[in-house]
Design a protein around this motif. Sequence first.
Motif, mmCIF file in Angstrom:
data_model
loop_
_atom_site.group_PDB
_atom_site.id
_atom_site.type_symbol
_atom_site.label_atom_id
_atom_site.label_comp_id
_atom_site.label_asym_id
_atom_site.label_seq_id
_atom_site.Cartn_x
_atom_site.Cartn_y
_atom_site.Cartn_z
ATOM 1 N N THR A 44 0.871 -1.167 0.000
ATOM 2 C CA THR A 44 0.000 0.000 0.000
ATOM 3 C C THR A 44 0.907 1.215 0.000
ATOM 4 O O THR A 44 1.796 1.326 0.847
ATOM 5 N N ALA A 45 0.702 2.104 -0.918
ATOM 6 C CA ALA A 45 1.621 3.229 -1.116
ATOM 7 C C ALA A 45 1.340 4.390 -0.168
ATOM 8 O O ALA A 45 1.139 5.516 -0.587
ATOM 9 N N ALA A 46 1.357 4.126 1.118
ATOM 10 C CA ALA A 46 1.128 5.186 2.098
ATOM 11 C C ALA A 46 2.431 5.840 2.539
ATOM 12 O O ALA A 46 2.503 7.051 2.718
ATOM 13 N N ASN A 47 3.451 5.032 2.747
ATOM 14 C CA ASN A 47 4.714 5.522 3.291
ATOM 15 C C ASN A 47 5.860 5.386 2.301
ATOM 16 O O ASN A 47 7.014 5.319 2.709
ATOM 17 N N CYS A 48 5.555 5.295 1.014
ATOM 18 C CA CYS A 48 6.620 5.047 0.032
ATOM 19 C C CYS A 48 6.239 5.581 -1.332
ATOM 20 O O CYS A 48 5.088 5.905 -1.589
ATOM 21 N N ILE A 49 7.249 5.665 -2.182
ATOM 22 C CA ILE A 49 7.020 5.848 -3.619
ATOM 23 C C ILE A 49 6.901 4.417 -4.144
ATOM 24 O O ILE A 49 7.849 3.634 -4.030
ATOM 25 N N PRO A 50 5.749 4.011 -4.657
ATOM 26 C CA PRO A 50 5.514 2.592 -4.971
ATOM 27 C C PRO A 50 6.589 1.941 -5.843
ATOM 28 O O PRO A 50 7.007 0.824 -5.560
ATOM 29 N N GLU A 51 7.038 2.612 -6.882
ATOM 30 C CA GLU A 51 8.021 2.015 -7.783
ATOM 31 C C GLU A 51 9.321 1.687 -7.047
ATOM 32 O O GLU A 51 9.937 0.649 -7.273
ATOM 33 N N GLN A 52 9.752 2.593 -6.157
ATOM 34 C CA GLN A 52 10.981 2.378 -5.390
ATOM 35 C C GLN A 52 10.814 1.217 -4.413
ATOM 36 O O GLN A 52 11.704 0.374 -4.274
ATOM 37 N N ALA A 53 9.664 1.168 -3.735
ATOM 38 C CA ALA A 53 9.424 0.098 -2.759
ATOM 39 C C ALA A 53 9.294 -1.256 -3.452
ATOM 40 O O ALA A 53 9.807 -2.265 -2.950
ATOM 41 N N VAL A 54 8.620 -1.289 -4.595
ATOM 42 C CA VAL A 54 8.494 -2.547 -5.346
ATOM 43 C C VAL A 54 9.876 -3.049 -5.756
ATOM 44 O O VAL A 54 10.180 -4.234 -5.620
ATOM 45 N N ASP A 55 10.729 -2.145 -6.226
ATOM 46 C CA ASP A 55 12.091 -2.548 -6.584
ATOM 47 C C ASP A 55 12.828 -3.114 -5.373
ATOM 48 O O ASP A 55 13.551 -4.103 -5.485
ATOM 49 N N SER A 56 12.654 -2.494 -4.200
ATOM 50 C CA SER A 56 13.287 -3.005 -2.974
ATOM 51 C C SER A 56 12.784 -4.406 -2.657
ATOM 52 O O SER A 56 13.575 -5.310 -2.359
ATOM 53 N N ILE A 57 11.477 -4.599 -2.715
ATOM 54 C CA ILE A 57 10.874 -5.900 -2.410
ATOM 55 C C ILE A 57 11.386 -6.961 -3.382
ATOM 56 O O ILE A 57 11.791 -8.056 -2.970
ATOM 57 N N LEU A 58 11.390 -6.633 -4.664
ATOM 58 C CA LEU A 58 11.846 -7.602 -5.675
ATOM 59 C C LEU A 58 13.330 -7.922 -5.516
ATOM 60 O O LEU A 58 13.744 -9.066 -5.725
ATOM 61 N N ARG A 59 14.122 -6.938 -5.124
ATOM 62 C CA ARG A 59 15.548 -7.195 -4.879
ATOM 63 C C ARG A 59 15.725 -8.124 -3.673
ATOM 64 O O ARG A 59 16.599 -8.995 -3.682
ATOM 65 N N ILE A 60 14.898 -7.942 -2.657
ATOM 66 C CA ILE A 60 14.959 -8.827 -1.482
ATOM 67 C C ILE A 60 14.575 -10.246 -1.884
ATOM 68 O O ILE A 60 15.228 -11.209 -1.481
ATOM 69 N N PHE A 61 13.532 -10.402 -2.691
ATOM 70 C CA PHE A 61 13.162 -11.733 -3.191
ATOM 71 C C PHE A 61 14.351 -12.371 -3.906
ATOM 72 O O PHE A 61 14.660 -13.545 -3.706
ATOM 73 N N THR A 62 15.024 -11.594 -4.762
ATOM 74 C CA THR A 62 16.174 -12.099 -5.514
ATOM 75 C C THR A 62 17.320 -12.458 -4.576
ATOM 76 O O THR A 62 17.954 -13.510 -4.746
ATOM 77 N N LEU A 63 17.585 -11.610 -3.594
ATOM 78 C CA LEU A 63 18.665 -11.861 -2.642
ATOM 79 C C LEU A 63 18.508 -13.218 -1.964
ATOM 80 O O LEU A 63 19.466 -13.935 -1.753
ATOM 81 N N PHE A 64 17.257 -13.578 -1.656
ATOM 82 C CA PHE A 64 16.975 -14.844 -0.974
ATOM 83 C C PHE A 64 16.595 -15.968 -1.943
ATOM 84 O O PHE A 64 16.112 -17.019 -1.517
ATOM 85 N N CYS A 65 16.787 -15.728 -3.244
ATOM 86 C CA CYS A 65 16.488 -16.736 -4.277
ATOM 87 C C CYS A 65 15.050 -17.240 -4.188
ATOM 88 O O CYS A 65 14.784 -18.420 -4.417
ATOM 89 N N ARG A 66 14.128 -16.340 -3.879
ATOM 90 C CA ARG A 66 12.714 -16.701 -3.796
ATOM 91 C C ARG A 66 12.016 -16.229 -5.063
ATOM 92 O O ARG A 66 11.241 -15.282 -5.074
ATOM 93 N N HIS A 67 12.306 -16.925 -6.156
ATOM 94 C CA HIS A 67 11.756 -16.574 -7.453
ATOM 95 C C HIS A 67 10.295 -17.002 -7.595
ATOM 96 O O HIS A 67 9.664 -16.705 -8.605
ATOM 97 N N ASP A 68 9.764 -17.673 -6.563
ATOM 98 C CA ASP A 68 8.375 -18.109 -6.559
ATOM 99 C C ASP A 68 7.435 -17.039 -6.000
ATOM 100 O O ASP A 68 6.221 -17.173 -6.109
ATOM 101 N N LEU A 69 7.978 -15.980 -5.402
ATOM 102 C CA LEU A 69 7.154 -14.975 -4.733
ATOM 103 C C LEU A 69 6.744 -13.848 -5.672
ATOM 104 O O LEU A 69 7.457 -13.519 -6.616
ATOM 105 N N GLU A 70 5.587 -13.253 -5.361
ATOM 106 C CA GLU A 70 5.093 -12.094 -6.095
ATOM 107 C C GLU A 70 4.712 -10.996 -5.114
ATOM 108 O O GLU A 70 4.434 -11.263 -3.945
ATOM 109 N N VAL A 71 4.669 -9.789 -5.618
ATOM 110 C CA VAL A 71 4.169 -8.643 -4.869
ATOM 111 C C VAL A 71 2.990 -8.068 -5.648
ATOM 112 O O VAL A 71 3.010 -8.041 -6.883
ATOM 113 N N ALA A 72 1.952 -7.661 -4.920
ATOM 114 C CA ALA A 72 0.783 -7.045 -5.546
ATOM 115 C C ALA A 72 0.599 -5.651 -4.960
ATOM 116 O O ALA A 72 0.855 -5.424 -3.776
#
Length: 124
Positions: A44-72
């Motif tokens: 929920t884009a209350a405390n963030c710029i959504p594009e920046q936060a999504v990139d952070s989340i996706l980078r964290i997924f990649t860091l942990f090799c969790r290629h099965d996860l999605e963000v909505a």
Amino acid sequence: MNKIQPCPFQKPVFLDQDGSIDDLVSLIFLMTLSSCRLTGTTLTAANCIPEQAVDSILRIFTLFCRHDLEVALSQAQPVHPFPDKWREKPALVNALEGFRDLVPDRSKISPKEGADFLAEKILQ
């Protein structure tokens, strides 16, 4: 010293977050717990710029090799969004050593609205 044994049962966990630094740290923490299995996250884009936060989340997924996860992304709108200086903090995470070289896999952004994605994951 005794070897640490893996947890025989992983509790499914879904993280609904606002993309702020504390939620990104919580995501990293959840990814390290052997007793939990993250099933997805919404933003929920209350405390963030959504594009920046999504990139952070996706980078964290990649860091942990969790290629099965999605963000909505949620369509919910904050009543009182945080100031822009605060909302830009995820960009700092993306610039950290070890994160900036990770390529966010944008195919892991769910086309579903956040609430629908959350409901689907809970009912699985």
